[in-house]
Design an enzyme around this catalytic site. Structure first.
Site, short mmCIF file in Angstrom:
data_model
loop_
_atom_site.label_atom_id
_atom_site.label_comp_id
_atom_site.label_asym_id
_atom_site.label_seq_id
_atom_site.Cartn_x
_atom_site.Cartn_y
_atom_site.Cartn_z
N HIS A 52 0.84 -1.19 0.00
CA HIS A 52 0.00 0.00 0.00
C HIS A 52 0.88 1.25 0.00
CE1 HIS A 52 0.96 0.39 4.26
NE2 HIS A 52 0.54 -0.85 4.45
P1 TYD Z 1 -1.92 -2.98 7.32
O1 TYD Z 1 -1.64 -1.53 7.32
O2 TYD Z 1 -2.47 -3.56 6.07
O3 TYD Z 1 -0.59 -3.77 7.72
P2 TYD Z 1 0.81 -3.90 6.96
O4 TYD Z 1 1.08 -2.62 6.28
O5 TYD Z 1 1.79 -4.17 8.01
O6 TYD Z 1 0.75 -5.07 6.05
O7 TYD Z 1 -2.87 -3.28 8.54
C1 TYD Z 1 -3.35 -4.59 8.82
C2 TYD Z 1 -4.59 -4.45 9.66
O8 TYD Z 1 -4.29 -3.84 10.93
C3 TYD Z 1 -5.68 -3.61 9.01
O9 TYD Z 1 -6.93 -4.24 9.28
C4 TYD Z 1 -5.61 -2.30 9.74
C5 TYD Z 1 -5.09 -2.68 11.11
N1 TYD Z 1 -4.25 -1.62 11.70
C6 TYD Z 1 -4.69 -0.93 12.80
O10 TYD Z 1 -5.82 -1.15 13.32
N2 TYD Z 1 -3.89 0.04 13.36
C7 TYD Z 1 -2.67 0.31 12.84
O11 TYD Z 1 -1.95 1.20 13.38
C8 TYD Z 1 -2.22 -0.39 11.68
C9 TYD Z 1 -0.88 -0.11 11.06
C10 TYD Z 1 -3.05 -1.35 11.14
#
Ligand code: TYD
Length: 136
Positions: A52
């Site tokens: 992302h």
């Molecule tokens: P995501 O940002 O997709 O993780 P990564 O970039 O590490 O692959 O987030 C995964 C899940 O966690 C998504 O459902 C959103 C949640 N999340 C939170 O609730 N708070 C946060 O600070 C972060 C980074 C993610």
């Protein structure tokens, strides 16, 4: 914003016989106020995270333990940064697509972020990111 603005920052390392200590100060080692800290751990072998870009968020990524790769992509250029030491932080500016992979067993990825979690700040679709990135 392009990937040349994303830099590996050499953080202070205070060494003595009891071990090492590293610290990060807002508006000193990084140019943003830290509003949130999150970390990835117990990442299964072969898994990738990220996938992302953020509209406004600034981040510093640190390999607190173990190692992993961060692939940065501004829509035009890509580069891969290998993080393996807890005194290096990778600064990522807004509007950079990133993937994290090649996590070593037991690795911990800590992220210092300039804002609280906000799903509206994400581009999770690469085609949409590219459209917005290059329409200006
Ligand atoms: P995501 O940002 O997709 O993780 P990564 O970039 O590490 O692959 O987030 C995964 C899940 O966690 C998504 O459902 C959103 C949640 N999340 C939170 O609730 N708070 C946060 O600070 C972060 C980074 C993610």
């Amino acid at each position: 914003m392009n990937i040349d603005l994303c830099k590996v920052i050499n953080l202070p390392k205070v060494q003595d016989s009891r071990g090492n200590l590293t610290f990060v100060e807002s508006n000193n080692h990084i140019s943003f106020d830290i509003q949130r800290v999150y970390y990835l751990y117990d990442v299964p072998g072969g898994s990738a995270r990220g996938g992302h870009a953020h509209k406004d968020l600034h981040q510093l990524i640190i390999a607190m333990s173990g190692s992993f790769d961060v692939v940065l992509d501004d829509g035009k250029n890509k580069k891969t940064i290998h993080l393996a030491r807890s005194y290096y932080g990778l600064y990522i500016c807004p509007m950079i697509w990133r993937e994290l992979d090649n996590f070593s067993s037991g690795s911990v990825c800590m992220v210092l972020a300039s804002n609280k979690y906000d799903e509206d700040d994400y581009y999770r679709d690469y085609a949409e990111f590219m459209r917005v990135r290059w329409q200006a």
